[in-house]
Each structure stands twice: as structure tokens, then as C-alpha cells.
Design a protein around this motif. Structure first.
Motif, PDB file in Angstrom:
ATOM      1  N   UNK A   1       0.841  -1.200   0.000  1.00 58.40           N
ATOM      2  CA  UNK A   1       0.000   0.000   0.000  1.00 58.40           C
ATOM      3  C   UNK A   1       0.872   1.243   0.000  1.00 58.40           C
ATOM      4  N   UNK A   2       0.501   2.228  -0.822  1.00 58.51           N
ATOM      5  CA  UNK A   2       1.273   3.461  -0.900  1.00 58.51           C
ATOM      6  C   UNK A   2       1.190   4.254   0.404  1.00 58.51           C
ATOM      7  N   UNK A   3       0.065   4.177   1.105  1.00 55.85           N
ATOM      8  CA  UNK A   3      -0.066   4.887   2.374  1.00 55.85           C
ATOM      9  C   UNK A   3       1.003   4.449   3.362  1.00 55.85           C
ATOM     10  N   UNK A   4       1.176   3.150   3.490  1.00 53.73           N
ATOM     11  CA  UNK A   4       2.175   2.623   4.417  1.00 53.73           C
ATOM     12  C   UNK A   4       3.584   2.942   3.932  1.00 53.73           C
ATOM     13  N   UNK A   5       3.821   2.841   2.622  1.00 52.88           N
ATOM     14  CA  UNK A   5       5.138   3.177   2.084  1.00 52.88           C
ATOM     15  C   UNK A   5       5.474   4.633   2.367  1.00 52.88           C
ATOM     16  N   UNK A   6       4.518   5.525   2.172  1.00 53.47           N
ATOM     17  CA  UNK A   6       4.715   6.952   2.407  1.00 53.47           C
ATOM     18  C   UNK A   6       5.069   7.218   3.869  1.00 53.47           C
ATOM     19  N   UNK A   7       4.284   6.665   4.777  1.00 52.99           N
ATOM     20  CA  UNK A   7       4.508   6.906   6.201  1.00 52.99           C
ATOM     21  C   UNK A   7       5.830   6.300   6.675  1.00 52.99           C
ATOM     22  N   UNK A   8       6.160   5.120   6.178  1.00 56.46           N
ATOM     23  CA  UNK A   8       7.431   4.508   6.578  1.00 56.46           C
ATOM     24  C   UNK A   8       8.620   5.314   6.054  1.00 56.46           C
ATOM     25  N   UNK A   9       8.480   5.938   4.894  1.00 59.19           N
ATOM     26  CA  UNK A   9       9.543   6.827   4.420  1.00 59.19           C
ATOM     27  C   UNK A   9       9.768   7.964   5.399  1.00 59.19           C
ATOM     28  N   UNK A  10       8.677   8.521   5.910  1.00 58.55           N
ATOM     29  CA  UNK A  10       8.793   9.596   6.894  1.00 58.55           C
ATOM     30  C   UNK A  10       9.524   9.110   8.136  1.00 58.55           C
ATOM     31  N   UNK A  11       9.144   7.950   8.631  1.00 59.46           N
ATOM     32  CA  UNK A  11       9.765   7.398   9.840  1.00 59.46           C
ATOM     33  C   UNK A  11      11.254   7.160   9.631  1.00 59.46           C
ATOM     34  N   UNK A  12      11.610   6.547   8.506  1.00 55.55           N
ATOM     35  CA  UNK A  12      13.006   6.193   8.256  1.00 55.55           C
ATOM     36  C   UNK A  12      13.855   7.414   7.929  1.00 55.55           C
ATOM     37  N   UNK A  13      13.209   8.534   7.591  1.00 49.00           N
ATOM     38  CA  UNK A  13      13.938   9.779   7.406  1.00 49.00           C
ATOM     39  C   UNK A  13      14.271  10.439   8.734  1.00 49.00           C
ATOM     40  N   UNK A  14      13.478  10.147   9.770  1.00 50.26           N
ATOM     41  CA  UNK A  14      13.649  10.757  11.093  1.00 50.26           C
ATOM     42  C   UNK A  14      14.645   9.967  11.936  1.00 50.26           C
ATOM     43  N   UNK A  15      14.551   8.653  11.896  1.00 48.57           N
ATOM     44  CA  UNK A  15      15.432   7.816  12.709  1.00 48.57           C
ATOM     45  C   UNK A  15      16.854   7.831  12.157  1.00 48.57           C
ATOM     46  N   UNK A  16      17.833   7.558  13.004  1.00 45.14           N
ATOM     47  CA  UNK A  16      19.196   7.392  12.509  1.00 45.14           C
ATOM     48  C   UNK A  16      19.232   6.174  11.584  1.00 45.14           C
ATOM     49  N   UNK A  17      20.222   6.099  10.703  1.00 46.86           N
ATOM     50  CA  UNK A  17      20.296   4.936   9.804  1.00 46.86           C
ATOM     51  C   UNK A  17      20.270   3.611  10.550  1.00 46.86           C
ATOM     52  N   UNK A  18      20.978   3.535  11.671  1.00 43.95           N
ATOM     53  CA  UNK A  18      21.031   2.279  12.427  1.00 43.95           C
ATOM     54  C   UNK A  18      19.663   1.959  13.027  1.00 43.95           C
TER      55      UNK A  18
END
Length: 343
Positions: free
Chosen positions: A290-307
């Protein structure tokens, strides 16, 4: 933004779904139709294998109406939308949300909990303060006091949501901002509308978020190339996705930002600090059902450190690609689920 192409170049790395539905090929003789428009402040495009009685203008109207519905429910840029009405509601008022709005809030609150607050749909005050909201750009960053005040008025834990009745409590002074999830939902919503009119083979893009269904008229998948950024390793082969019953979202600090004293401050805010994320993640792409989940997870992974992000993405089984800033430029990091699509 990801781009749609014909066939991957010989040196490309190709990501193909592990499981493909049966009966994918379109009917012989189908022609590719195209439609386009604007919604949510971005351009949208549709490429589809034609069906009898569904000319481009009809398909375009289906997409536009679906996207306009999302805008009418979830855009804080328009005074008479459902989200604007909620943001103006009095403290202690329970607001009944329209169905699509409630679905997005349900997902957003679940991801806020799953990410321990790295995703937060309540940052409207902070978004405005940093110049990324309806009031428009600002010349300089807000003061620490202003950030602290807006942060105190925000926070997903201040919300109470009754899923069955679609009721959301306004605790007082809280402003929702669904920019980290609504565009992805809009792709899903428009794709569902296209399926309801019988369309089975199409590629839909809304401002860089894409959904692919079925195949092209020539039997090829819908090929989508992930955008290459300045600073990537020059010898690294391009990444091309075969979108079939899947969506991809991409987020990065290179799109919208505030420049102050030579420093670029991206539009993705860290809900934990109230300031633009300093995670070092320059770009994220997530492939999801789902694009909704992909979009939101992109936001999350942009905020968290890479690790942190890679550990959470692996625990969730996400197919994610991160471009991380380093002294050597942008380093690519793939989750095991993404790597499996390339193997």
C-alpha cells in the motif's frame, strides 16, 4: 522523483516482486492511454492499458475525483476541509471524521506507537512554524521558545480516537498535519477507484508516489527507476523496480528545505525535538503493498538514525533503500527484504 521507463538498461539492478499474481498479461490489442492533472499541490499522471468505453478523459476524471476527495478531507491549506474544521475545534470536542480521514488517522496513530513517536500526525503547529505549512515560507528558523511552545501543544499521545465511531478528540490547540501519509493514501484511493471501473493494468503516480497494477500493453512490467542523487557512488548501477500490485514511495531532504546561514534544513520534522531531522538520511524509498504505508514509513526512516531505521525496517520486514550522508558522499543501505527483490 522516481521515473517510469521502457526497459531497464543492461547495467541496471532490477527489483522484481517475489510473488507475481496469475493472469497478469493484458488482453491482446490493448493500447496505452495517458491522463494527467494536478491535486494536493503536485502533478499526477496515469498510464493505462485501454478498456472499451474508458477513454483517457473518463479515467482522468476518476483519478481527479478521488484525489479531490482526499484534499477535501485532509488538506489544511483549505479552510473548509475536514482537517481544518478539526484543527479549529474547541478543547474537549469530539469530532466525527469522514471515512478516508479516519482510515488515515488509524494508520498514523498505529505507526506513531510502532515507531515510538518518530511518526506523529499532530505537528501542524510546528510545520507552520518552520515555514512548511499553509502560512508559507519563513526567512529564518523559529526561536527555541517558539519551538518548545508548539511542541507542548502537539503530540499524538494527547489524542483519543474511537475507531468504531470514527471520533477524534480535540484536546485543545492541537493541529493535525497528515503530509507524511496523505499523499500515499491518495494513490491507494485513486487506484481503488480505477479498479472499481474495471481497469486492471495501469501505473499511477502522484507527486513521486507510485502504484503499479498488472502490466503494460507489450507484456512488460511497469518499470520505475529510482532517482539518482548527486553524491551517489558514480559506479553504482541504477535501481529499477518492476511495480506489479505494489507501490513505492520516496522521501528526501533535497526536495523542500529552508536554508539558513548556509545550512539546509529539510522539511521532515523530528517529532521528538520539534526541529528538522538531523538523522543523516538523505533519501528513503520503500516498496509496500500500500502506498499509504510506504509513504509513512519513508517519513519514519527519514527521522530515525540509519542504524535505528534499518533495525526497525528489518523487524517490520520492509523493503527499504536508504541513502545516508557520509564523508565519502551518499552511501546506499538496503534492508534484507529489498535485497531479496534483487537476488
Amino acid at each position: 522523483m522516481p521515473g517510469a521507463g521502457s526497459r531497464p538498461a543492461e547495467d541496471a539492478r532490477v527489483a522484481i516482486p517475489l510473488q507475481l499474481p496469475a493472469g497478469l498479461a493484458p488482453e491482446p490489442g490493448g493500447l496505452t492511454l495517458e491522463a494527467s492533472g494536478r491535486a494536493m499541490g503536485v502533478a499526477w499522471t496515469l498510464r493505462a492499458v485501454s478498456l472499451p468505453g474508458l477513454p483517457p478523459h473518463v479515467l482522468g476524471r476518476v483519478v481527479q475525483q478521488a484525489l479531490d476527495q482526499v484534499v477535501q478531507e485532509m488538506s489544511p491549506w483549505i479552510p473548509d476541509t475536514a482537517i481544518s474544521a478539526y484543527n479549529r475545534a474547541a478543547a474537549g470536542e469530539w469530532v466525527v471524521l469522514p471515512g478516508a480521514f479516519a482510515q488515515v488517522m488509524d494508520c498514523g496513530l498505529g505507526l506513531a506507537e510502532a515507531s515510538d513517536g518518530a511518526f506523529d500526525p499532530t505537528l501542524g503547529r510546528l510545520t507552520d512554524l518552520w515555514g512548511f505549512g499553509p502560512p508559507g515560507p519563513v526567512d529564518s528558523p523559529p526561536s527555541a521558545g517558539a519551538v518548545a511552545e508548539a511542541l507542548a501543544a502537539s503530540g499524538w499521545r494527547r489524542l483519543a480516537f474511537e475507531r468504531q465511531g470514527r471520533r477524534l478528540l480535540q484536546p485543545g490547540g492541537l493541529r493535525l498535519d497528515l503530509s507524511g501519509i496523505a499523499k500515499g493514501f491518495a494513490v491507494d484511493h485513486a487506484a481503488a477507484a480505477l479498479r472499481r471501473v474495471g481497469l486492471r493494468h495501469f501505473l499511477l503516480e502522484v507527486g513521486g508516489e507510485l502504484r503499479g497494477e498488472g502490466m503494460k500493453a507489450d507484456g512488460q512490467p511497469w518499470w520505475v527507476a529510482l532517482e539518482r542523487l548527486e553524491g551517489e557512488a558514480p559506479g553504482q548501477a541504477p535501481l529499477v523496480l518492476a511495480l506489479c500490485g505494489q507501490s513505492v514511495a520516496t522521501s528526501g531532504d533535497y526536495r523542500r528545505f529552508l536554508v539558513h546561514e548556509g545550512q539546509r534544513l529539510g522539511h521532515t520534522l523530528d517529532p521528538r525535538t520539534g526541529r528538522p531531522s538531523q538523522s543523516g538520511v538523505a533519501c528513503v524509498s520503500v516498496i509496500h503493498q500500500d502506498a499509504m504505508w510506504a509513504d509513512a514509513w519513508c517519513t519514519i526512516l527519514s527521522v530515525l538514525t540509519p542504524e535505528e531505521g534499518l533495525a526497525l525496517a528489518q523487524a517490520e520486514g520492509l523493503a527499504a533503500r536508504l541513502l545516508v550522508s557520509s564523508k565519502r558522499g551518499l552511501e546506499e543501505r538496503l534492508t534484507p527484504a529489498f535485497q531479496a527483490l534483487l537476488d
